[in-house]
Enzyme design. Structure first.
Site, PDB file in Angstrom:
ATOM      1  N   GLY A 144     -12.458   2.085  21.789  1.00 57.57           N
ATOM      2  CA  GLY A 144     -12.827   2.956  22.896  1.00 57.57           C
ATOM      3  C   GLY A 144     -13.876   2.338  23.786  1.00 57.57           C
ATOM      4  O   GLY A 144     -14.534   1.365  23.426  1.00 57.57           O
TER       5      GLY A 144
ATOM      6  N   ARG B 186      -6.483   0.028  22.297  1.00 61.35           N
ATOM      7  CA  ARG B 186      -6.336   0.299  20.864  1.00 61.35           C
ATOM      8  C   ARG B 186      -4.967  -0.200  20.410  1.00 61.35           C
ATOM      9  O   ARG B 186      -4.023  -0.240  21.172  1.00 61.35           O
ATOM     10  CB  ARG B 186      -6.455   1.792  20.583  1.00 61.35           C
ATOM     11  CG  ARG B 186      -7.810   2.371  20.937  1.00 61.35           C
ATOM     12  CD  ARG B 186      -7.863   3.853  20.557  1.00 61.35           C
ATOM     13  NE  ARG B 186      -9.089   4.486  20.990  1.00 61.35           N
ATOM     14  CZ  ARG B 186     -10.208   4.480  20.299  1.00 61.35           C
ATOM     15  NH1 ARG B 186     -10.268   3.848  19.144  1.00 61.35           N
ATOM     16  NH2 ARG B 186     -11.278   5.086  20.757  1.00 61.35           N
TER      17      ARG B 186
ATOM     18  N   GLY C 129     -13.943  -0.797  13.478  1.00 54.80           N
ATOM     19  CA  GLY C 129     -12.528  -1.133  13.294  1.00 54.80           C
ATOM     20  C   GLY C 129     -12.162  -2.461  13.920  1.00 54.80           C
ATOM     21  O   GLY C 129     -11.421  -3.261  13.349  1.00 54.80           O
ATOM     22  N   THR C 130     -12.694  -2.708  15.103  1.00 54.26           N
ATOM     23  CA  THR C 130     -12.440  -3.969  15.803  1.00 54.26           C
ATOM     24  C   THR C 130     -12.995  -5.147  15.021  1.00 54.26           C
ATOM     25  O   THR C 130     -12.340  -6.191  14.901  1.00 54.26           O
ATOM     26  CB  THR C 130     -13.067  -3.927  17.206  1.00 54.26           C
ATOM     27  OG1 THR C 130     -12.492  -2.843  17.927  1.00 54.26           O
ATOM     28  CG2 THR C 130     -12.855  -5.221  17.952  1.00 54.26           C
TER      29      THR C 130
ATOM     30  N   ASP D  91     -20.293   4.928  18.340  1.00 58.40           N
ATOM     31  CA  ASP D  91     -20.360   5.701  17.101  1.00 58.40           C
ATOM     32  C   ASP D  91     -21.492   5.253  16.184  1.00 58.40           C
ATOM     33  O   ASP D  91     -21.693   5.831  15.126  1.00 58.40           O
ATOM     34  CB  ASP D  91     -19.046   5.587  16.335  1.00 58.40           C
ATOM     35  CG  ASP D  91     -17.864   6.068  17.153  1.00 58.40           C
ATOM     36  OD1 ASP D  91     -18.022   7.053  17.899  1.00 58.40           O
ATOM     37  OD2 ASP D  91     -16.788   5.446  17.059  1.00 58.40           O
TER      38      ASP D  91
END
Length: 181
Positions: free
Chosen positions: A55, A121, A148-149, A177
């Site tokens: 994001g 994504r 995640g990346t 986040d």
């Protein structure tokens, strides 16, 4: 330039909810990142690419500007690109535009929101990305993104290592986040 022995000590997390799934590789300390005097690649032979994944969050364009200017001014690297569409742009570079980056292109991008590379994504396929990187002659990849990346970036590193590809994969954490460790 940074002293290569500088380290960031200890963990900054108390009651880490993801402790059981984290790698022990960084337990205790990690090497502080910054420009160093001694480098692995010959700058004239470097073909660097940046990719923003996940994001959007504040500061993406500032990272792109900072990395571009550091490569250009501190290391004399002249082949600097940005893959659009996140990992999709690396999995299928024929379907996504690769932007050429230089100080003039990035001069004012920090004043704009989002990412000039259009963060995306999905699209992660380590063997396919490694094949694309090799075909494009890329030997330095900056993976810009959150937890995640960075996890996917590590999988990409493992695949490149398995294939013995001459490439450096650098993780640049960014997260809205606050979940990058």
């Amino acid at each position: 330039f940074l002293n290569t022995d500088e380290k960031v000590l200890g963990s900054i997390l108390l009651n880490d909810s993801k402790a059981s799934i984290r790698s022990n590789a960084l337990r205790g300390n990690c090497i502080r990142a910054n420009a160093t005097e001694y480098i692995f690649w010959e700058p004239a032979k470097v073909k660097a690419v940046m990719v923003t994944c996940g994001g959007l969050c504040p500061g993406l364009n500032s990272i792109i500007k900072g990395v571009t200017n550091c490569l250009w001014h501190d290391y004399n690297v002249r082949k600097i690109y940005g893959a659009t569409g996140g990992y999709n742009g690396l999995s299928a570079p024929d379907k996504y535009q690769m932007l050429e980056l230089n100080p003039e292109v990035v001069r004012e991008i920090h004043m704009k929101g989002g990412s000039i590379l259009k963060a995306g994504r999905g699209g992660f396929d380590a063997p396919k990305i490694c094949k694309s990187l090799q075909q494009l002659g890329i030997n330095l990849l900056f993976v810009i993104g959150g937890d995640g990346t960075q996890f996917a970036g590590h999988l990409l590193y493992e695949e490149a290592r398995r294939q013995r590809l001459p490439i450096s994969i650098v993780g640049v954490p960014k997260s809205i986040d606050n979940d990058v460790l």
